[in-house]
Design a protein around this motif. Sequence first.
Motif, PDB file in Angstrom:
ATOM      1  N   HIS A  74       0.865  -1.175   0.000  1.00 49.93           N
ATOM      2  CA  HIS A  74       0.000   0.000   0.000  1.00 49.93           C
ATOM      3  C   HIS A  74       0.906   1.229   0.000  1.00 49.93           C
ATOM      4  O   HIS A  74       2.130   1.087  -0.016  1.00 49.93           O
ATOM      5  CB  HIS A  74      -0.969  -0.003   1.186  1.00 49.93           C
ATOM      6  CG  HIS A  74      -0.349   0.088   2.554  1.00 49.93           C
ATOM      7  ND1 HIS A  74       0.696  -0.721   2.962  1.00 49.93           N
ATOM      8  CD2 HIS A  74      -0.628   0.889   3.625  1.00 49.93           C
ATOM      9  CE1 HIS A  74       1.018  -0.429   4.215  1.00 49.93           C
ATOM     10  NE2 HIS A  74       0.235   0.554   4.643  1.00 49.93           N
ATOM     11  N   HIS A  76       1.160   3.856   2.231  1.00 46.55           N
ATOM     12  CA  HIS A  76       1.535   4.604   3.437  1.00 46.55           C
ATOM     13  C   HIS A  76       3.036   4.877   3.412  1.00 46.55           C
ATOM     14  O   HIS A  76       3.827   4.069   2.913  1.00 46.55           O
ATOM     15  CB  HIS A  76       1.156   3.826   4.705  1.00 46.55           C
ATOM     16  CG  HIS A  76      -0.287   3.997   5.086  1.00 46.55           C
ATOM     17  ND1 HIS A  76      -0.930   3.175   5.973  1.00 46.55           N
ATOM     18  CD2 HIS A  76      -1.201   4.932   4.686  1.00 46.55           C
ATOM     19  CE1 HIS A  76      -2.190   3.578   6.113  1.00 46.55           C
ATOM     20  NE2 HIS A  76      -2.373   4.639   5.340  1.00 46.55           N
ATOM     21  N   ASP A  78       5.531   4.755   5.371  1.00 47.32           N
ATOM     22  CA  ASP A  78       6.542   3.825   5.885  1.00 47.32           C
ATOM     23  C   ASP A  78       6.761   2.628   4.959  1.00 47.32           C
ATOM     24  O   ASP A  78       7.652   1.823   5.197  1.00 47.32           O
ATOM     25  CB  ASP A  78       6.197   3.363   7.310  1.00 47.32           C
ATOM     26  CG  ASP A  78       4.806   2.785   7.449  1.00 47.32           C
ATOM     27  OD1 ASP A  78       3.866   3.310   6.841  1.00 47.32           O
ATOM     28  OD2 ASP A  78       4.650   1.785   8.186  1.00 47.32           O
ATOM     29  N   HIS A  79       5.969   2.531   3.871  1.00 52.30           N
ATOM     30  CA  HIS A  79       6.129   1.416   2.921  1.00 52.30           C
ATOM     31  C   HIS A  79       6.606   1.857   1.546  1.00 52.30           C
ATOM     32  O   HIS A  79       6.850   1.020   0.683  1.00 52.30           O
ATOM     33  CB  HIS A  79       4.819   0.632   2.807  1.00 52.30           C
ATOM     34  CG  HIS A  79       4.440   0.025   4.115  1.00 52.30           C
ATOM     35  ND1 HIS A  79       4.778  -1.265   4.463  1.00 52.30           N
ATOM     36  CD2 HIS A  79       3.838   0.582   5.203  1.00 52.30           C
ATOM     37  CE1 HIS A  79       4.368  -1.493   5.697  1.00 52.30           C
ATOM     38  NE2 HIS A  79       3.802  -0.393   6.171  1.00 52.30           N
ATOM     39  N   HIS A 152      -7.055  -2.725   6.378  1.00 50.40           N
ATOM     40  CA  HIS A 152      -6.062  -1.967   7.157  1.00 50.40           C
ATOM     41  C   HIS A 152      -6.835  -0.809   7.775  1.00 50.40           C
ATOM     42  O   HIS A 152      -6.808   0.308   7.295  1.00 50.40           O
ATOM     43  CB  HIS A 152      -4.972  -1.496   6.186  1.00 50.40           C
ATOM     44  CG  HIS A 152      -3.813  -0.766   6.818  1.00 50.40           C
ATOM     45  ND1 HIS A 152      -3.450  -0.875   8.139  1.00 50.40           N
ATOM     46  CD2 HIS A 152      -2.905   0.103   6.249  1.00 50.40           C
ATOM     47  CE1 HIS A 152      -2.377  -0.112   8.360  1.00 50.40           C
ATOM     48  NE2 HIS A 152      -2.041   0.493   7.239  1.00 50.40           N
ATOM     49  N   ASP A 171       0.503  -4.604   7.845  1.00 50.17           N
ATOM     50  CA  ASP A 171      -0.533  -3.571   7.889  1.00 50.17           C
ATOM     51  C   ASP A 171      -1.927  -4.138   7.651  1.00 50.17           C
ATOM     52  O   ASP A 171      -2.577  -3.853   6.653  1.00 50.17           O
ATOM     53  CB  ASP A 171      -0.197  -2.450   6.892  1.00 50.17           C
ATOM     54  CG  ASP A 171       1.052  -1.711   7.330  1.00 50.17           C
ATOM     55  OD1 ASP A 171       2.117  -2.356   7.403  1.00 50.17           O
ATOM     56  OD2 ASP A 171       0.969  -0.511   7.625  1.00 50.17           O
TER      57      ASP A 171
HETATM   58 ZN   LIG Z   1      -0.113   1.278   6.655  1.00 49.85          ZN
END
Ligand SMILES: [Zn+2]
Length: 257
Positions: A74, A76, A78-79, A152, A171
């Motif tokens: 996904h 977000h 942090d990814h 999520h 997640d």
């Molecule tokens: Zn996430």
Amino acid sequence: MRVTVLGCGASGGVPLLGCDCAVCHSPDPRDRRRRSSVLVEQGATRLLIDASPDLRAQLLDAQVTRIDAVLFSHAHADHCHGIDDLRLICRAMDTAVPAYGDAETLAELARRFGYAFEAKTTSWFRPALEPRTVNGPFAVAGATVRPFPQNHGPTMVTLGFRIGPFAYSTDVSDLDDDAFAALEGVETWVVDCQSIEPSYVHSHLERALGWIERVRPRRAVLTHMGHDFAYAALANRLPEGVEPGYDGLELVMEDGR
Ligand SMILES: [Zn+2]
Ligand SMILES: [Zn+2]
Ligand SMILES: [Zn+2]
């Protein structure tokens, strides 16, 4: 098949900036967690799942200079906020790298990092990523990937990935029957376990252990962990076959291609 846990930390990593807790000050290197990402190697095929903000250090430590594709769970931060570091991979390989994700994720990545998808040739200055929309199972460089949607939180969907004997579920707050079907017979499962207390958007310890009991992998590894967990103390209280991840952990399994 070999999977390397490049990072197993929650979005802020561990230690968490400015935190005074014992885990954030732990001398155990297994309590230092970069943001979550894994490298999957099946034969000569190398797949990166997610491009964490710590990607450069992760690729250096794992000595990775080429990948066949990057898979995004996904969008977000942090990814995917390590996406710029993929320019060195593209440069080293002198080719564009396919980037797989669902339509929503790829649209968000294109909006945020348009420059990474516009390049037709490799350069020092930007990654060259080719978007590949995931609608169902797909093959990449000889590996078969079965994606499965995961909740999520109430409004967001992430992709879990099943690749032969391995599955990755970061997640995730809820799994439906289709996800459990995709996980059937998995040998090694890396699964979200952000905290001790329940969360709307993530799995917590009790929920993760419940899922593991249902899925029954031979080996389950907890990831996306925040500072609730000290590695050694957590490892001691987990049931057999379940362990906390740590950065650099290598998981080796029989090739189920
Ligand atoms: Zn996430
Ligand atoms: Zn995350
Ligand atoms: Zn802390």
